[in-house]
Design an enzyme around this catalytic site. Structure first.
Site, PDB file in Angstrom:
ATOM      1  N   ARG A   1       0.841  -1.083   0.189  1.00  0.00           N
ATOM      2  CA  ARG A   1      -0.089  -0.078   0.000  1.00  0.00           C
ATOM      3  C   ARG A   1       0.778   1.190   0.220  1.00  0.00           C
ATOM      4  O   ARG A   1       0.327   2.316  -0.382  1.00  0.00           O
ATOM      5  CB  ARG A   1      -0.940   0.122   1.365  1.00  0.00           C
ATOM      6  CG  ARG A   1      -2.009  -1.042   1.146  1.00  0.00           C
ATOM      7  CD  ARG A   1      -3.126  -0.989   2.285  1.00  0.00           C
ATOM      8  NE  ARG A   1      -3.772  -2.095   2.308  1.00  0.00           N
ATOM      9  CZ  ARG A   1      -3.759  -3.125   3.276  1.00  0.00           C
ATOM     10  NH1 ARG A   1      -3.036  -2.838   4.224  1.00  0.00           N
ATOM     11  NH2 ARG A   1      -4.572  -4.097   3.242  1.00  0.00           N
TER      12      ARG A   1
ATOM     13  N   GLU B   1       0.123  -7.798  14.038  1.00  0.00           N
ATOM     14  CA  GLU B   1      -0.919  -8.308  14.664  1.00  0.00           C
ATOM     15  C   GLU B   1      -1.560  -9.782  14.520  1.00  0.00           C
ATOM     16  O   GLU B   1      -2.086 -10.425  15.378  1.00  0.00           O
ATOM     17  CB  GLU B   1      -2.100  -7.285  15.057  1.00  0.00           C
ATOM     18  CG  GLU B   1      -3.039  -7.057  13.618  1.00  0.00           C
ATOM     19  CD  GLU B   1      -2.419  -5.834  12.817  1.00  0.00           C
ATOM     20  OE1 GLU B   1      -3.356  -5.458  12.029  1.00  0.00           O
ATOM     21  OE2 GLU B   1      -1.104  -5.487  13.157  1.00  0.00           O
TER      22      GLU B   1
END
Length: 140
Positions: A67, A104
């Site tokens: 991204r 995460e």
């Protein structure tokens, strides 16, 4: 002027709870990328923030796979600086420096070409609008 731009950007970000795994709130930037006005506003807001917080002391924007490749070059152009790429392991030719980090929901390893930066240069790492970055430390 920043508040209307911020609202324009915020309206183009969707939230998907529990994606890709339970407990993660995924922020989808796809609608932002589809809308040229929102995307331009996001770049202007980021550039304004960086100019305010760092003045003219940025040498490069580093776009983080993948991204960061969407925002990094446009942000670098807006700031009048160069853009370097940080990629997933094995995607860059030539000598590289790598770093591992925890997500995460997993682990990842990134690389940058060894000659992309010089010691002491000031680099802003761009991933996506809502991700946090850490300083890239090179032993080169």
């Amino acid at each position: 002027m920043a508040e209307p731009e911020l609202q324009l950007v915020a309206r183009r970000i969707r939230s998907f709870p529990d994606f890709p795994i339970p407990g993660v709130l995924f922020r989808d930037i796809s609608p932002l990328l589809k809308d040229p006005d929102s995307f331009r506003a996001s770049i202007r807001l980021l550039a304004r923030h960086l100019k305010t917080t760092h003045g003219g002391k940025i040498d490069y924007i580093a776009g983080l796979d993948s991204r960061g490749f969407l925002f990094g070059p446009s942000l670098a152009q807006e700031l009048g600086v160069g853009c370097v790429l940080i990629r997933k392991r094995g995607k860059l030719p030539g000598p590289t420096v790598s770093a591992s980090y925890a997500l995460e929901y997993g682990k990842a390893e990134l690389e940058i070409q060894k000659d992309a930066l010089e010691p002491g240069q000031k680099v802003v790492v761009v991933d996506d609008l809502l991700a946090t970055g850490e300083h890239w430390v090179s032993s080169a």
